[in-house]
Design an enzyme around this catalytic site. Sequence first.
Site, PDB file in Angstrom:
ATOM      1  N   ALA A  59      -1.576  -5.753   1.393  1.00 24.88           N
ATOM      2  CA  ALA A  59      -1.163  -4.430   1.856  1.00 24.88           C
ATOM      3  C   ALA A  59      -0.324  -4.657   3.119  1.00 24.88           C
ATOM      4  CB  ALA A  59      -2.386  -3.590   2.180  1.00 24.88           C
TER       5      ALA A  59
ATOM      6  N   GLY B 111      -4.396  -7.054  -0.973  1.00 27.04           N
ATOM      7  CA  GLY B 111      -3.979  -6.065  -1.970  1.00 27.04           C
ATOM      8  C   GLY B 111      -3.180  -6.680  -3.117  1.00 27.04           C
TER       9      GLY B 111
ATOM     10  N   GLU C 192      -5.787  -8.000  -5.351  1.00 29.37           N
ATOM     11  CA  GLU C 192      -6.457  -6.809  -5.912  1.00 29.37           C
ATOM     12  C   GLU C 192      -5.593  -6.164  -7.006  1.00 29.37           C
ATOM     13  OE1 GLU C 192      -7.144  -5.286  -1.904  1.00 29.37           O
ATOM     14  OE2 GLU C 192      -9.238  -4.974  -2.475  1.00 29.37           O
TER      15      GLU C 192
ATOM     16  N   GLU D   8      -9.018 -10.280   4.049  1.00 25.90           N
ATOM     17  CA  GLU D   8      -9.287  -9.079   4.863  1.00 25.90           C
ATOM     18  C   GLU D   8     -10.279  -9.315   5.993  1.00 25.90           C
ATOM     19  OE1 GLU D   8      -8.891  -9.066   1.628  1.00 25.90           O
ATOM     20  OE2 GLU D   8      -7.666  -7.330   1.046  1.00 25.90           O
TER      21      GLU D   8
END
Length: 260
Positions: A66, A112, A115, A135
């Site tokens: 992200a 992300g 993910e 993260e």
Amino acid sequence: MAYENILSEYQDGKTVITINRPKKLNALNRATIQELHDAFAEADASKDTKVIIITGSGEKAFVAGADISEFADFSMGEGAKLAAKGQALLFDFVENLSTPVIAAINGFALGGGLELAMSCHFRVASTNAKMGLPETSLGVIPGYGGTQRLPQLVGKGRAMEMIMTAGMIDANQALTYGLVNHVVSQEELLSLCQGIAAKIMKNSSVAIGKAIKAVNANYKDGKDGFKTEIKQFGKCFGTEDFTEGTSAFLEKRKADFPGK
Ligand code: COA
């Protein structure tokens, strides 16, 4: 549709979506997540697209996570909203599409990015790929489904170790873990995915959509995968694809599925 951060190209039954922010290692900012949602929705709705392949542009990254610059100053409420919105728009959305989605992991798939790859129905990696959920090294946890899907794919202990260490694994380790199905050179990555897509396209798209639903059901809280499987199995009997598939077998010819 014209996009700023991604490319979406249709050819011969397949739509290849490429995240196209190579200077930022294809990090997922808000605009990119929205565009991905739109492109996936468009491809899924198209009768012509039988398989979707997603990859990253450049030689370095699938998606490096992200976009950290967008959420570094978020409050608790904003953080929760970010995760909920992203999951609904992209990660849960992709997992539950009835069109098969293959992730072609061509480099870093972090946070992300991993993910997103895990939301796809399965993954193929190039030898240079590196995967991880970093993260906790940023003081946060995976928020786009990583705490749920990583243990589903690699087992609880391995997922715990990857999340707690925030470390990266290479493509061969990912293969050993069952996180990716195949590892090939970067040059061969898309052609291998296209080849797998061609095999998928020979089969009933209706049955595949129902199989995705049944497989996914086992991983949803409060849902019984076996029951869902029985329901979806029964529904297949009312489709034209089922009639064609079984007739073709009995008549010793190749099936020509109408996709209905
Ligand atoms: N969010 C925002 N920008 C990112 C990014 C991310 N997740 N990952 C990389 N970028 C940007 C960098 O800031 C840099 O931008 P700049 O050139 O404007 O400074 C550019 O992409 C290139 O990255 P850089 O770090 O210089 O490349 P590298 O080869 O040295 O390192 C990584 C590659 C993947 C190891 C490193 O970029 C990284 O650790 N990224 C963050 C991974 C992460 O924690 N993701 C989870 C987020 S929740």
